[in-house]
Design an enzyme around this catalytic site. Sequence first.
Site: not given
Length: 569
Positions: A93, A149
Amino acid sequence: MHTLTGFSLVSLLSFGYLSWDWAKPSFVADGPGEAGEQPSAAPPQPPHIIFILTDDQGYHDVGYHGSDIETPTLDRLAAKGVKLENYYIQPICTPSRSQLLTGRYQIHTGLQHSIIRPQQPNCLPLDQVTLPQKLQEAGYSTHMVGKWHLGFYRKECLPTRRGFDTFLGSLTGNVDYYTYDNCDGPGVCGFDLHEGENVAWGLSGQYSTMLYAQRASHILASHSPQRPLFLYVAFQAVHTPLQSPREYLYRYRTMGNVARRKYAAMVTCMDEAVRNITWALKRYGFYNNSVIIFSSDNGGQTFSGGSNWPLRGRKGTYWEGGVRGLGFVHSPLLKRKQRTSRALMHITDWYPTLVGLAGGTTSAADGLDGYDVWPAISEGRASPRTEILHNIDPLYNHAQHGSLEGGFGIWNTAVQAAIRVGEWKLLTGDPGYGDWIPPQTLATFPGSWWNLERMASVRQAVWLFNISADPYEREDLAGQRPDVVRTLLARLAEYNRTAIPVRYPAENPRAHPDFNGGAWGPWASDEEEEEEEGRARSFSRGRRKKKCKICKLRSFFRKLNTRLMSQRI
């Protein structure tokens, strides 16, 4: 009027996806690009940019790749646009998101290793100008919805400090789709849904995919089409935990594998959310001057319902199944539509490409690793990109059979690295789990999976493939072509000389949500020195009352199970 699969008209209206006048035939289309499409006109410049990023969606998990999962919206958008079939992303990610927003490889941001974890004093480097900041300079209104994130330990790390005018979403990498709770270890649990720089307690209980699509539609409804817009929608879907509204699960009730069934339902729900955003673009006058980009962030997690078949590997690996992305561009502004592009592209390319579309400029001084690939996408020209550095991770250097001698004295093959030059791809160290795993449609026992083919354990630390001729990485040519191996090892060494030190600090107990009112959020002051980051300090701030101890326990074990299966992720 056409039936809305999975959503009743009443539910769409109640969730705010549609207004009543959308129910009129003149506005309800069969799909993007079909009935109800606005007539073509000379578009104003610059275009609106809609970037949709999905999480953990596998290469096989879209209808136009032959999947058993229904994605009619994505299929139609891709069919009428340009499918990107030689497009690469990162295997996990944070790296993909950092490269999208900076246009730089991981070795040039210090984020070469793993992801940014919730308790780490780490974030996207503050000295680097982000894509939304460049677009703001070009006069764009910039909005983000979804998963960040990219770190949040300081307020300067937050999306609203990195170029976005507004933000609604989560700061960490993995939250419950309804409660927005995230546990990062035993008892380290907190709420993670933020609007701007505030905790959005009041939005708890709404399924995130629907909530994010609703917010995207609201942004379009309240924005003037006369001002250029950058809308970044980073869906949490289809990352674990596997949760879906019941109506989507029902259509996959005959699918034997429970994880695959839930995953499929989540993908279809996300597909319909994209449909609602596309409708909003048309309803509010944006569509004719919009560029819609769809991309996955990494390969699918095969142990949690995803599939990258027939590619080798999965999320978290440098095999094609981990790094070859789902991607397409849909826009009335494309000069050549309804085609497939096999031009080599990488997620870093979006930065200079979109800045160029916006009328901005980039230069060598920006230190970008991406290329402007709009002519390749829109006109079918050759890509300016000839190689991709997938990554060099110097902290992951314990491949048992790797050595400097094994790398001809050029490169220590114990180091995890991967590079693509032309048609050749080289991997060193431990590339990760390397089996070919078909879609998990058959019933299995919990925690198990089945493979059509399983690779035996091999004692090597160098692999070479001709990806053009062998996209499934079945024939290792390292032994037959040592000349190519030497050339690519030398190229890795050249890249490594430009790398900055890895930034992967120790976790800081001060990040505990109990010291932040029960929510994940910034905890370090702006003036703190870096050497203080990582020290454990006690706080006496009030704690949020734990509402559901068993829920937190379940969330922890769900995350622990995912981590064990993901190997290092």
